[in-house]
Write a protein that holds these residues in place. Sequence first.
Motif, PDB file in Angstrom:
ATOM      1  N   GLN A 112      54.619   7.105  52.822  1.00 15.60           N
ATOM      2  CA  GLN A 112      55.779   5.963  52.969  1.00 15.60           C
ATOM      3  C   GLN A 112      56.254   5.075  52.679  1.00 15.60           C
ATOM      4  O   GLN A 112      56.533   4.654  53.220  1.00 15.60           O
ATOM      5  CB  GLN A 112      56.398   6.610  54.004  1.00 15.60           C
ATOM      6  CG  GLN A 112      57.179   8.451  53.807  1.00 15.60           C
ATOM      7  CD  GLN A 112      55.918   9.159  54.560  1.00 15.60           C
ATOM      8  OE1 GLN A 112      55.400   9.836  54.005  1.00 15.60           O
ATOM      9  NE2 GLN A 112      55.096   8.849  55.615  1.00 15.60           N
ATOM     10  N   SER A 143      57.603   2.372  50.747  1.00 11.13           N
ATOM     11  CA  SER A 143      57.840   1.987  49.045  1.00 11.13           C
ATOM     12  C   SER A 143      59.231   1.057  49.649  1.00 11.13           C
ATOM     13  O   SER A 143      60.221   0.607  48.958  1.00 11.13           O
ATOM     14  CB  SER A 143      59.559   2.867  48.958  1.00 11.13           C
ATOM     15  OG  SER A 143      59.885   3.975  50.619  1.00 11.13           O
ATOM     16  N   ARG A 144      59.297   0.731  50.737  1.00  8.90           N
ATOM     17  CA  ARG A 144      60.839  -0.352  51.388  1.00  8.90           C
ATOM     18  C   ARG A 144      60.868  -1.568  51.205  1.00  8.90           C
ATOM     19  O   ARG A 144      59.973  -2.243  51.021  1.00  8.90           O
ATOM     20  CB  ARG A 144      60.612   0.151  52.810  1.00  8.90           C
ATOM     21  CG  ARG A 144      61.256   1.825  53.141  1.00  8.90           C
ATOM     22  CD  ARG A 144      60.508   1.797  54.293  1.00  8.90           C
ATOM     23  NE  ARG A 144      62.169   1.661  54.643  1.00  8.90           N
ATOM     24  CZ  ARG A 144      63.202   2.656  55.257  1.00  8.90           C
ATOM     25  NH1 ARG A 144      63.603   3.628  54.233  1.00  8.90           N
ATOM     26  NH2 ARG A 144      64.681   2.015  55.982  1.00  8.90           N
ATOM     27  N   ALA A 196      64.142   2.155  51.147  1.00  9.79           N
ATOM     28  CA  ALA A 196      63.521   2.837  50.347  1.00  9.79           C
ATOM     29  C   ALA A 196      63.739   3.099  48.861  1.00  9.79           C
ATOM     30  O   ALA A 196      64.796   2.720  48.589  1.00  9.79           O
ATOM     31  CB  ALA A 196      62.966   4.120  50.580  1.00  9.79           C
ATOM     32  N   ARG A 232      70.284   4.739  47.186  1.00  6.28           N
ATOM     33  CA  ARG A 232      69.798   4.145  48.222  1.00  6.28           C
ATOM     34  C   ARG A 232      70.092   2.817  48.604  1.00  6.28           C
ATOM     35  O   ARG A 232      70.757   2.552  48.009  1.00  6.28           O
ATOM     36  CB  ARG A 232      67.983   3.680  48.030  1.00  6.28           C
ATOM     37  CG  ARG A 232      67.281   4.896  47.150  1.00  6.28           C
ATOM     38  CD  ARG A 232      68.078   6.093  47.783  1.00  6.28           C
ATOM     39  NE  ARG A 232      66.175   6.296  48.674  1.00  6.28           N
ATOM     40  CZ  ARG A 232      66.498   7.339  49.882  1.00  6.28           C
ATOM     41  NH1 ARG A 232      67.528   8.054  49.699  1.00  6.28           N
ATOM     42  NH2 ARG A 232      65.558   7.518  50.812  1.00  6.28           N
ATOM     43  N   SER A 270      62.154  11.909  46.167  1.00  8.36           N
ATOM     44  CA  SER A 270      62.134  11.267  47.186  1.00  8.36           C
ATOM     45  C   SER A 270      61.448   9.578  46.438  1.00  8.36           C
ATOM     46  O   SER A 270      61.300   9.699  45.526  1.00  8.36           O
ATOM     47  CB  SER A 270      59.871  11.670  47.900  1.00  8.36           C
ATOM     48  OG  SER A 270      58.878  11.359  46.594  1.00  8.36           O
ATOM     49  N   ASP A 271      61.131   8.921  47.452  1.00  7.23           N
ATOM     50  CA  ASP A 271      60.588   7.538  47.269  1.00  7.23           C
ATOM     51  C   ASP A 271      59.136   7.225  46.968  1.00  7.23           C
ATOM     52  O   ASP A 271      58.233   8.203  46.694  1.00  7.23           O
ATOM     53  CB  ASP A 271      61.297   6.744  48.565  1.00  7.23           C
ATOM     54  CG  ASP A 271      62.203   6.871  49.036  1.00  7.23           C
ATOM     55  OD1 ASP A 271      63.240   6.997  47.807  1.00  7.23           O
ATOM     56  OD2 ASP A 271      63.224   6.957  50.080  1.00  7.23           O
ATOM     57  N   CYS A 307      55.767   9.370  48.946  1.00  6.77           N
ATOM     58  CA  CYS A 307      56.457   9.859  49.719  1.00  6.77           C
ATOM     59  C   CYS A 307      55.735  10.867  50.190  1.00  6.77           C
ATOM     60  O   CYS A 307      55.732  12.148  49.147  1.00  6.77           O
ATOM     61  CB  CYS A 307      58.064   9.027  50.011  1.00  6.77           C
ATOM     62  SG  CYS A 307      58.645  10.656  51.559  1.00  6.77           S
ATOM     63  N   GLN A 310      56.826  12.522  52.496  1.00  2.00           N
ATOM     64  CA  GLN A 310      57.758  13.318  53.732  1.00  2.00           C
ATOM     65  C   GLN A 310      59.437  13.538  52.950  1.00  2.00           C
ATOM     66  O   GLN A 310      59.218  15.055  53.152  1.00  2.00           O
ATOM     67  CB  GLN A 310      58.521  12.198  55.053  1.00  2.00           C
ATOM     68  CG  GLN A 310      57.363  11.959  55.644  1.00  2.00           C
ATOM     69  CD  GLN A 310      56.909  13.352  56.816  1.00  2.00           C
ATOM     70  OE1 GLN A 310      57.490  13.430  57.512  1.00  2.00           O
ATOM     71  NE2 GLN A 310      55.999  13.890  57.069  1.00  2.00           N
ATOM     72  N   ARG A 311      59.392  12.711  52.008  1.00  3.01           N
ATOM     73  CA  ARG A 311      60.421  13.272  51.276  1.00  3.01           C
ATOM     74  C   ARG A 311      61.598  13.757  51.438  1.00  3.01           C
ATOM     75  O   ARG A 311      62.646  14.743  51.460  1.00  3.01           O
ATOM     76  CB  ARG A 311      60.255  14.552  49.940  1.00  3.01           C
ATOM     77  CG  ARG A 311      58.851  14.354  49.786  1.00  3.01           C
ATOM     78  CD  ARG A 311      58.064  15.384  49.034  1.00  3.01           C
ATOM     79  NE  ARG A 311      56.633  15.886  50.027  1.00  3.01           N
ATOM     80  CZ  ARG A 311      56.372  16.779  50.391  1.00  3.01           C
ATOM     81  NH1 ARG A 311      56.500  17.989  48.920  1.00  3.01           N
ATOM     82  NH2 ARG A 311      55.247  17.463  51.427  1.00  3.01           N
ATOM     83  N   CYS A 312      62.428  13.041  52.421  1.00  4.62           N
ATOM     84  CA  CYS A 312      63.536  13.289  53.263  1.00  4.62           C
ATOM     85  C   CYS A 312      64.903  13.293  52.101  1.00  4.62           C
ATOM     86  O   CYS A 312      66.153  13.780  52.683  1.00  4.62           O
ATOM     87  CB  CYS A 312      63.984  12.334  54.568  1.00  4.62           C
ATOM     88  SG  CYS A 312      64.330  10.464  53.756  1.00  4.62           S
ATOM     89  N   ALA A 313      64.820  12.762  50.466  1.00  2.00           N
ATOM     90  CA  ALA A 313      65.231  12.253  50.429  1.00  2.00           C
ATOM     91  C   ALA A 313      65.503  13.910  49.372  1.00  2.00           C
ATOM     92  O   ALA A 313      65.622  14.778  49.358  1.00  2.00           O
ATOM     93  CB  ALA A 313      65.444  11.083  48.800  1.00  2.00           C
ATOM     94  N   CYS A 344      57.551   2.797  55.608  1.00  2.00           N
ATOM     95  CA  CYS A 344      59.068   4.270  56.469  1.00  2.00           C
ATOM     96  C   CYS A 344      58.791   4.530  58.153  1.00  2.00           C
ATOM     97  O   CYS A 344      57.628   4.658  58.834  1.00  2.00           O
ATOM     98  CB  CYS A 344      59.695   5.613  55.511  1.00  2.00           C
ATOM     99  SG  CYS A 344      60.575   6.589  56.116  1.00  2.00           S
ATOM    100  N   TYR A 371      59.914   7.533  58.837  1.00  4.44           N
ATOM    101  CA  TYR A 371      59.098   8.322  58.497  1.00  4.44           C
ATOM    102  C   TYR A 371      58.168   8.873  58.333  1.00  4.44           C
ATOM    103  O   TYR A 371      57.292   8.437  57.488  1.00  4.44           O
ATOM    104  CB  TYR A 371      59.888   9.381  57.902  1.00  4.44           C
ATOM    105  CG  TYR A 371      61.382   9.619  57.925  1.00  4.44           C
ATOM    106  CD1 TYR A 371      61.370  10.066  59.864  1.00  4.44           C
ATOM    107  CD2 TYR A 371      62.813   9.598  57.294  1.00  4.44           C
ATOM    108  CE1 TYR A 371      63.112  10.516  60.238  1.00  4.44           C
ATOM    109  CE2 TYR A 371      63.711   9.492  57.649  1.00  4.44           C
ATOM    110  CZ  TYR A 371      64.565  10.288  59.176  1.00  4.44           C
ATOM    111  OH  TYR A 371      65.569  10.365  59.802  1.00  4.44           O
TER     112      TYR A 371
HETATM  113  S1  SF4 Z   1      61.210   9.734  54.648  1.00  2.00           S
HETATM  114 FE1  SF4 Z   1      62.936   9.449  53.237  1.00  2.00          FE
HETATM  115  S2  SF4 Z   1      63.434   7.517  53.898  1.00  2.00           S
HETATM  116 FE2  SF4 Z   1      61.034   7.812  53.779  1.00  2.00          FE
HETATM  117  S3  SF4 Z   1      60.843   6.865  51.869  1.00  2.00           S
HETATM  118 FE3  SF4 Z   1      60.243   9.199  52.163  1.00  2.00          FE
HETATM  119  S4  SF4 Z   1      62.063   9.520  51.083  1.00  2.00           S
HETATM  120 FE4  SF4 Z   1      62.417   7.317  51.264  1.00  2.00          FE
END
Ligand code: SF4
Lengths: 629, 93
Positions: A74, A76-77, A96, A182, A286-287, A290, A292-295, A508, A510
């Motif tokens: 994560q 990517s931000r 992200a 985003r 995902s970003d 990542c 966690q892949r919340c997108a 991130c 997350y």
């Molecule tokens: S958890 Fe969600 S916001 Fe954070 S980097 Fe991954 S996809 Fe983006």
Amino acid sequence: MIQGVGGKVIWVDLTKGKIEKRPIEKKLVEKYLLGAGYLSKVLFDSIPTGIDPLSPENVIGFATGLLTASMFPQSSRHVVAALSPLTDVWGESHAAGFWGPELKLAGYDAIFFTGASLDPVYLNINDSTVELLSADDVWGRDVFETDDILRERHGKRARLIYIGQAGENLVRFAAVMNDRDRASARSGLGAVMGSKKLKAICVRGTGRIEVADPKKYMDTMDEFYRRMLANPFTPGRAKYGTTNLVEMMQHIGRLPSYNMRQGVFDGYEKISGETITEKYLVKPRSDWCCLQRCARYTSVKEGPYKYEGGSPEYETQSALGSRCGNDNLESVLFGHHLANQYGMDTISLGGTISWAMEAWDEGLLTAEDTDGIDLSWGNHASIVKLIKMIAFREGFGDVLAEGSARAAGKIGRGTEKFVMTVKKQEIAGQEPRAQKSMGLAAVTAARGADHLYAFPVLDEAGFDDEIKERFGEEYLPEMAERLNPKYKGIMVKECEDFMVVVESLGLCKYGTQIPPEFYYEDVALAMKVHNGLEFTRGDLQIIGERIVNLNRLFNVKRGVTRADDNLPDRLTKEGAPLGPSKGEVVELDQMLDEYYLKRGWDNETGIPYASTLKRLGLVEEASGMEIPD
Amino acid sequence: MATVTVKFFATVREITGMRSMEMDAKNVRELLDKLKQQFGKPFTDVVIDPKTDELKKFFSCMVNGKRIELLSRYETELADNDAVALFPPVGGG
Ligand code: SF4
């Protein structure tokens, strides 16, 4: 030399059309890291006091973190910051995606824009080429059209930041968008870009990132990947993103409903993540790097709300859903899509519309004020209509485009008491009477009401083990109890310090805060093998404290005191009317006392003591200010 | 013995195939035992830590919105009409 970074900073004077590249200053990085910390210092020094945030005197900065574009899970931000036109204090927002990593691959860590252009422009970066180009053909266009046109021109692999019409029209909660859907949504920074006639930043970077210790770097990242994948949170996050929070929040009474009159919503199942996944999910996404892949992508196949694009997250489900008494999920999905298209923060958008709905419900706003639009709770057609009117500042939309605090100031008639903001920014999707730490976090956050500056989620479902590990056993069980105000000042302070470090690294929340997998020791190790920088946990904690105190000084310089660290009376004086947290209020004073004490800030004024500033190396920054001894 | 409503969320719901059900149990431990029996290995594999025979890390059980850790943990007595919620790891904002 610092490794794993671009190494250069771009300064653009939009008034003169002048571009300058400067090397990144190692001394500054050692004191503030990159990302949020770096912007905090540079903008503290360069934004004058007493200016209009929408005037050319404001300076807007964009930065990646020290670990952005690394293989850290994560990573990517990027961060955007300026004086906020919504709050008139420190404005900061993060997103992200892929823009941050692309900027680093082009060889840059940050970009600052001063002045304002007379005609619309965008900055085009193609490795060493940096140029200001005319944005005449994209000005007036939405985010998706701008993305299509500029990528057609500069190549499909270009990554972009941009504003939509909301930013151009100076909507005070306009977002800075990137990678189509985003958003660096909070603080109204899209309007700052709009005021400077800056439409976009297009980046193509084909460079390499040299890491400090390749062998140890690969071993460390390999271990971090395994840990992240093995974390029990990972499968659920990848499947539902944050959308499944609706049901949990309903269950603990923390789902803001009817403009935060209450924390439970009858129609919660209709707007839940489970329903989105079952009926509207196209695919998760995902970003950069990542796990966690919340997108995710969603679509509505037919009807008035037909669309395909980015999916709302929990915040938008609550903002355009329960907060507006709206259980029509397709309108929530479509409303989210429109907010992305025009470039607006959905939290402030929903918070402002729900303020108007409550005023309507109380008979304080009528059709005469609203251009005939019916603002009854849950009227989804009106919500969708208002989104466009706000972005284009049409009719009543022009009033709402100012945000709920200013709109209530204009309308008057007692509508002020329904404004659910801190420092003029709308409170996010955490009904704080059901989670006290979130109430405190909303008032202490430098950018006004905000859940992310501290993101104190450890008491949400009660992570006892992590609290024991991060804070110590002596704080249990109280710190883990979401309804107990005790130790929340300590928790919020420590969480803020860690979160600003995380935002300075480009990671991130997350993976760092929830799930609480990686902590100071892990990021210190990553910085060692990636950047060749040696920091201990203690060093990083001091840097976190320094950044938070500098953000506070930025605000104190602009008149902020304890009186501004306040919640609406509803949340501190009226017990939650129903649900699992019925009867609860936020014991704000008790928590604030503990927080100021822990911070080393004066309890009466909320201003850092001279001794605190001395310990953190901020004496020079505070010169000329009235600082308590 | 009390009759309670058990609610399932997200990935736990995928295993049980239902949002909620009525069950009889005197305390949380007995309730979990009955769920293990009824939904078998898929439930146990996902929800239960084999080392402790209790919920896995980050899974949470709440009775009427209160975490069982703040009550009497697995010995928490249940009363008629209690709402028991079983959450997989979920949280954030
Ligand atoms: S958890 Fe969600 S916001 Fe954070 S980097 Fe991954 S996809 Fe983006």
